[in-house]
Scaffold this active site. Structure first.
Site, mmCIF file in Angstrom:
data_model
loop_
_atom_site.group_PDB
_atom_site.id
_atom_site.type_symbol
_atom_site.label_atom_id
_atom_site.label_comp_id
_atom_site.label_asym_id
_atom_site.label_seq_id
_atom_site.Cartn_x
_atom_site.Cartn_y
_atom_site.Cartn_z
ATOM 1 N N LYS A 230 0.870 -1.193 0.000
ATOM 2 C CA LYS A 230 0.000 0.000 0.000
ATOM 3 C C LYS A 230 0.887 1.216 0.000
ATOM 4 O O LYS A 230 2.015 1.184 0.498
ATOM 5 C CB LYS A 230 -0.908 -0.009 1.226
ATOM 6 C CG LYS A 230 -2.058 0.985 1.218
ATOM 7 C CD LYS A 230 -3.161 0.683 0.204
ATOM 8 C CE LYS A 230 -4.201 -0.229 0.680
ATOM 9 N NZ LYS A 230 -5.403 -0.428 -0.064
ATOM 10 N N GLY B 120 -20.588 6.200 2.779
ATOM 11 C CA GLY B 120 -19.670 6.555 1.701
ATOM 12 C C GLY B 120 -20.437 6.757 0.407
ATOM 13 O O GLY B 120 -21.574 6.275 0.251
HETATM 14 N N1 GLU Z 1 -7.181 -0.148 -3.402
HETATM 15 C C1 GLU Z 1 -7.917 -1.348 -3.607
HETATM 16 C C2 GLU Z 1 -7.881 -2.223 -2.373
HETATM 17 O O1 GLU Z 1 -7.687 -1.764 -1.278
HETATM 18 C C3 GLU Z 1 -7.460 -2.067 -4.860
HETATM 19 C C4 GLU Z 1 -6.050 -2.521 -4.841
HETATM 20 C C5 GLU Z 1 -5.535 -3.011 -6.170
HETATM 21 O O2 GLU Z 1 -6.312 -3.062 -7.122
HETATM 22 O O3 GLU Z 1 -4.360 -3.358 -6.225
HETATM 23 O O4 GLU Z 1 -8.154 -3.377 -2.436
#
Ligand code: GLU
Length: 432
Positions: free
Chosen positions: A106, A218
């Site tokens: 992340k 949301g």
């Molecule tokens: N941000 C999204 C999640 O938390 C998608 C992550 C991605 O597609 O790599 O799952």
């Protein structure tokens, strides 16, 4: 994130509980309760008024035993290293539970993107890539959109990376725009994925979906398509959505007697998820304070905003009709909320199972990028449904077999798969 809750402590607490249940070797548990790598860096951007502003950026790679790290980049004013750590950790479990060959990562930048011009946002995106490009790539870490980031931003980031490495490399970012290496169905994927799991939960609980009402927190990408899916696929009604108002710096709940119309609301929401209050009011919507969403009479709660909002305080006012909590956001429910759900036999679909549709379709996007051959939307969504349905049942079976709460069962499935990959690669034997 509400002041008293640290998301990473919460992620570690959840993990520790299950590590104990699984009688995980303490050394192996220690590997998994921390990210493998963490990056913290500064990104200077020249603003359009000529001044230079320095932003704080992050990337955390939690575990890549099952494949390249994968996970979004958030642009959020309250971002911290700990939120990114927590979210990276949850990505490892998410990819494992969805059974896609990827690890957990992340990223983030401390910024409110609505304060920047389009050019400034592009510079910030390109700056993030210039800081990180040596440590990301289709075979080691593949970022994607998340809170505050968009397909257009992924397009800029992919372009910057491709320039730096000297070749077109679409598979380095997912969630890209259509026609720019993106996949059909990626926009709907997370919200629809939430609904596939709600559908399976309703079958399990013998509920008639047409007679159910959902309350959604949301109105970003996940909430929008969860609302559409709840109405179109399940035939239910959506009592309300709540969303952050960037002008008034607080959130509001929007409801309507016969249920909200997400497609209409999508015409009056800006790119940062703020609904136009006046237009909503003129169209017969009642507007209340942000937390009112959780008090609405509903069988299904879908928190699809940000972490920590279903907590010791808000569960006190939660409707008593609730039978299912489907976590569209990452980490929306605190350990106190979990205790409340257990005590009241509320069926929880934990975040890293419930919202795995986004990353699963990101994986499909990468596969299509690698093949340079793109699938029709129906095929993407059908494959997504299969993946989400089998992930849900793997967790439900484990939960029934071991008589454990769904979140613990999801952790058990995920941890087992990650440990097996680490073991198979020889990470746990010989010199670790
Ligand atoms: N941000 C999204 C999640 O938390 C998608 C992550 C991605 O597609 O790599 O799952």
């Amino acid at each position: 994130m509400s002041g008293q809750i640290n998301a990473f402590e919460m992620a570690q607490k959840q993990f520790d509980g299950v590590a104990k249940l699984l009688k995980l070797d303490p050394g192996v548990a220690e590997i998994l309760r921390w990210p493998m790598r963490e990056y913290s860096f500064r990104i200077p951007v020249r603003l359009e008024d000529g001044s230079i502003k320095v932003f704080q950026g992050f990337r955390v790679q939690h575990n890549d035993a099952r494949g390249p790290n994968k996970g979004g980049i958030r642009f959020h004013p309250a971002e911290t290293m700990d939120t990114v750590r927590a979210l990276a950790t949850w990505m490892t479990w998410k990819c494992a539970v969805a059974d896609i060959p990827l690890g957990g990562g992340k990223g983030g930048i401390i910024v409110d993107p609505s304060t920047l011009t389009v050019n400034e946002k592009e510079e910030l995106c390109r700056g993030w890539v210039r800081a990180m490009w040596k440590n990301i790539g289709p075979r080691n870490d593949v970022p994607a959109p998340d809170v505050g980031t968009t397909p257009q931003m992924m397009g800029w980031m992919m372009d910057e990376y491709s320039r730096l490495v000297g070749q077109y490399t679409p598979g380095v970012f997912t969630g890209k725009p259509l026609g720019g290496g993106g996949s059909l169905g990626r926009t709907e994927a997370t919200g629809f994925g939430v609904i596939y799991t709600v559908r399976e939960a309703m079958k399990h609980l013998n509920m008639d979906s047409k007679k159910t009402v959902a309350a959604i927190e949301g109105f970003g990408n996940v909430a929008q398509y969860a609302a559409i899916g709840f109405i179109d696929m399940l035939g239910g009604r959506v009592a309300c959505v709540s969303c952050w108002d960037r002008h008034e710096k607080k959130s509001f709940t929007y409801s309507r007697k016969d249920g909200v119309d997400p497609r209409f609301l999508m015409t009056i929401v800006d790119e940062y998820g703020t609904i136009d209050k006046k237009k909503a009011q003129d169209s017969g919507y009642t507007i209340e304070d942000g937390e009112a969403w959780i008090t609405k009479e509903a069988e299904v709660l879908i928190p699809a905003a940000i972490e920590g909002h279903v907590n010791a305080d808000t569960i006190k006012v939660m409707s008593r009709n609730v039978k299912i909590v489907a976590e569209g956001a990452n980490g929306p429910c605190t350990p106190e909320a979990d205790e409340h759900f257990k005590k009241n036999k509320i069926f929880n679909i934990p975040d890293f199972l419930c919202n795995a549709g986004g990353v699963t379709t990101s994986y499909f996007e990468q596969v299509q990028n690698d093949m340079n051959f793109y699938w029709p939307k129906d095929e993407v969504l059908q494959k997504l449904d299969q993946k989400m349905t089998s992930a849900f049942h793997a967790v439900l079976d484990r939960s029934e077999r071991e008589k454990v709460y769904m979140r613990d069962a999801a952790y058990m499935v995920a941890i087992d798969r990650v440990v097996q990959a680490m073991d198979m690669r020889g990470w746990l034997t010989g010199s670790v």
